[in-house]
Design an enzyme around this catalytic site. Structure first.
Site, PDB file in Angstrom:
ATOM      1  CE  LYS A 187      -2.057   3.208   1.677  1.00  0.00           C
ATOM      2  NZ  LYS A 187      -1.677   4.461   1.048  1.00  0.00           N
TER       3      LYS A 187
ATOM      4  CD  GLU B 202      12.465   0.115  10.385  1.00  0.00           C
ATOM      5  OE1 GLU B 202      13.123   1.122  10.613  1.00  0.00           O
ATOM      6  OE2 GLU B 202      12.716  -1.068  10.808  1.00  0.00           O
TER       7      GLU B 202
ATOM      8  CB  CYS C 158      13.097   8.361   8.803  1.00  0.00           C
ATOM      9  SG  CYS C 158      13.979   6.937   7.576  1.00  0.00           S
TER      10      CYS C 158
ATOM     11  CD  GLU D 174      10.132  12.676  11.003  1.00  0.00           C
ATOM     12  OE1 GLU D 174       9.035  12.376  11.086  1.00  0.00           O
ATOM     13  OE2 GLU D 174      10.924  11.761  10.665  1.00  0.00           O
TER      14      GLU D 174
END
Ligand code: NAP
Length: 486
Positions: free
Chosen positions: A183, A256, A290, A384
């Site tokens: 997906k 993750e 990331c 973040e």
């Protein structure tokens, strides 16, 4: 020249049983730099999703019963085929994501190596002998373990690495004998569909790899909740990851997630190298990585020099058109992402932080930005940012830098620049992250090293063999040698 305009608009259905059936509804994909329509993909309806999961159940039956050498051969052929199509894949990544074409080429040439590694690992994926007679009462028994695949695995992937993030899920899943349903992110589904098509043409049997496009809520959620799906392998934000873990119940999850990566530069370090790394790893892919550098902690004696080097190098970056071969920093994934970044930078400036360069946006493009004097509770530090923004702060004692780096909800990877072996080991022991890079930034990664986070950065590890362990079960067999014990 605006290459997006000359890139043909692509129309794709779902990828199921090796074909693209006509979709019942479609989603439009736009290039974030110039807003041009790049393609349309299917928005999977509940019956279409049901068909995909059923196909993956059947695909699993075929694939898991094939000998390891045959699976390995097909995965190798798929890697060859993807390498041969690397330029097509790179163009697709740049068209749908706006990643600078140079970086898209790096991604499309490097990612097939994940499949090669998976093909190699598929041939040595075995269990252990268990010494049964280690305690009284289990004499005359022979014990061993086997690694067995789980079944269909839902691989839910983010927008920022449309090829690499997909292959890091499907390569280990398939190498361990599972089937996979991808997906992909709604912003970047075309790359995933191209990968699946090419791998199928290279010999992957029907149903082993299906692609369910559509939104996270309407396609991702129902996929995770489908009991026929045996594992959820997710890369994306912590907020969505937490939600998926709750939905997965007793089934296995691999998460993750994000981070606000830290790098420490001590006063004995190679300052030129550290500054170069800070700029490269902070701004590459517009900071949408990331393991990007977001926070840089510099020993006070060398702070001014490092800041000056970082700002000078930042001002030399070429920003803008992703089709320009010279572009270093392209657009963010959307105009909304640039507006969100702007609000965080404005909040920091209003609170007393200084923006030394950048701090502006133009459409989806956010200028590479260096901030100093930010406090730990500002969003640019503690959340973040996922944009080309770094904060640089000073410290006196090395342990203060370790504490500052650890003052985060996240813990994916960290970097430390020092020539002192003692300090390097101290950092390795004390930093609460999945990996510590010495004399490099947190962005360093090779495909076969264990890769994943602590705290809100995730659960589990990628890195082909490590992911295969998570994407399989251990089955124990104990043979009672009663008849041969006389
Ligand atoms: P995201 O918003 O969490 O989305 C990731 C995927 O989850 C997309 O396919 C999304 O679909 C889907 N999704 C969203 N809501 C869902 C739901 N309720 N149920 C099931 N699926 C759902 O993340 P993103 O913005 O694409 O990517 C950026 C994030 O990924 C950052 O936090 C970054 O750090 C992280 N990341 C981590 C790694 C790593 O290896 N640790 C690597 C790359 C990126 P839609 O696109 O349709 O919403």
């Amino acid at each position: 020249v605006n290459k997006t305009l000359s890139h043909p608009v692509i129309h794709r259905g779902l990828f199921v049983d090796g074909a693209f059936p006509e979709p019942s509804a479609t989603l439009k994909i736009y290039n974030p730099f110039d807003g041009q329509l790049v393609g349309t993909v299917a928005e999977a309806s509940p019956p279409e999703l049901d068909r995909i999961v059923e196909s993956s159940v059947n695909g699993f039956r075929t694939w898991s019963r094939m000998p390891a050498h045959a699976r390995a051969q097909i995965l190798m052929a798929a890697a060859d085929a993807l390498e041969a199509r690397a330029e097509d894949v790179a163009q697709t990544i740049t068209a749908e994501l706006g990643k600078p074409i140079r970086d898209s080429r790096l991604e499309s040439s490097r990612s097939p190596k994940v499949l090669r590694r998976a093909a190699e690992e598929a041939k040595r994926f075995h269990g252990d002998i268990v010494q049964m007679d280690a305690t009284p009462g289990a004499e005359n028994r022979f014990g061993f373990t086997m690694r067995v695949p789980l079944g269909p695995i839902a691989c839910i992937t983010p927008f920022n690495f449309p090829m690499s993030a997909v292959l890091h899920k499907i390569a280990p899943a398939l190498a361990a004998g599972n089937s996979a349903i991808v997906k992909p992110a709604s912003a970047t589904p075309l790359t995933a569909l191209l990968i699946a098509e090419v791998m199928h043409q290279a010999g992957l049997p029907d149903g082993v790899l299906n692609v369910a496009t559509g939104s996270g809520e309407t396609v991702g959620g129902p996929l995770v909740r489908d009991p026929r799906v045996r594992m959820v392998a997710f890369t994306g934000s912590a907020a969505v990851g937490m939600h998926l873990q709750a939905d997965a119940g007793f089934r296995r999850v691999q998460l993750e997630l994000g981070s606000n990566g830290a790098m420490i530069v001590h006063d004995d370090a190679d300052l030129a190298a550290a500054a170069t790394i800070a700029v490269r790893q902070g701004f590459n892919s517009a900071g949408q990585v990331c393991i990007a550098i977001q926070r840089v902690y510099v020993q006070r004696r060398v702070y001014d020099e490092v800041v000056e080097r970082v700002v000078t190098a930042t001002n030399k970056l070429k920003v803008g058109d992703p089709w320009d071969e010279a572009t270093d920093v392209g657009p963010l994934v959307s105009v909304a992402a640039a507006a969100r970044t702007q609000s965080w930078v404005d909040e920091a400036a209003a609170g007393g932080a200084q923006v030394l360069t950048g701090g502006t946006s133009d459409g989806a493009v956010y200028a590479p930005t260096v901030i100093v004097g930010a406090s730990p509770d500002m969003k640019v530090v503690c959340r973040e940012i996922f944009a080309p923004v770094i904060v640089v702060e000073s410290y006196d004692k090395f342990d203060q830098a370790l504490d500052a780096a650890n003052r985060s909800d996240y813990g994916l990877q960290a970097g430390v620049f020092t020539r002192d072996l003692y300090l390097a080991f101290r950092a390795a022991q004390r930093l609460d992250v999945g990996a510590v890079m010495v004399n490099d930034g947190p962005r360093f990664r090779v495909d076969y090293m264990p890769y994943g986070g602590m705290k809100m950065s995730g659960i589990g590890r990628e890195g082909v063999r490590y992911a295969m362990d998570e994407m399989s079960d251990v089955k124990t067999i104990v043979i009672n040698e009663v008849f041969s014990s006389d």
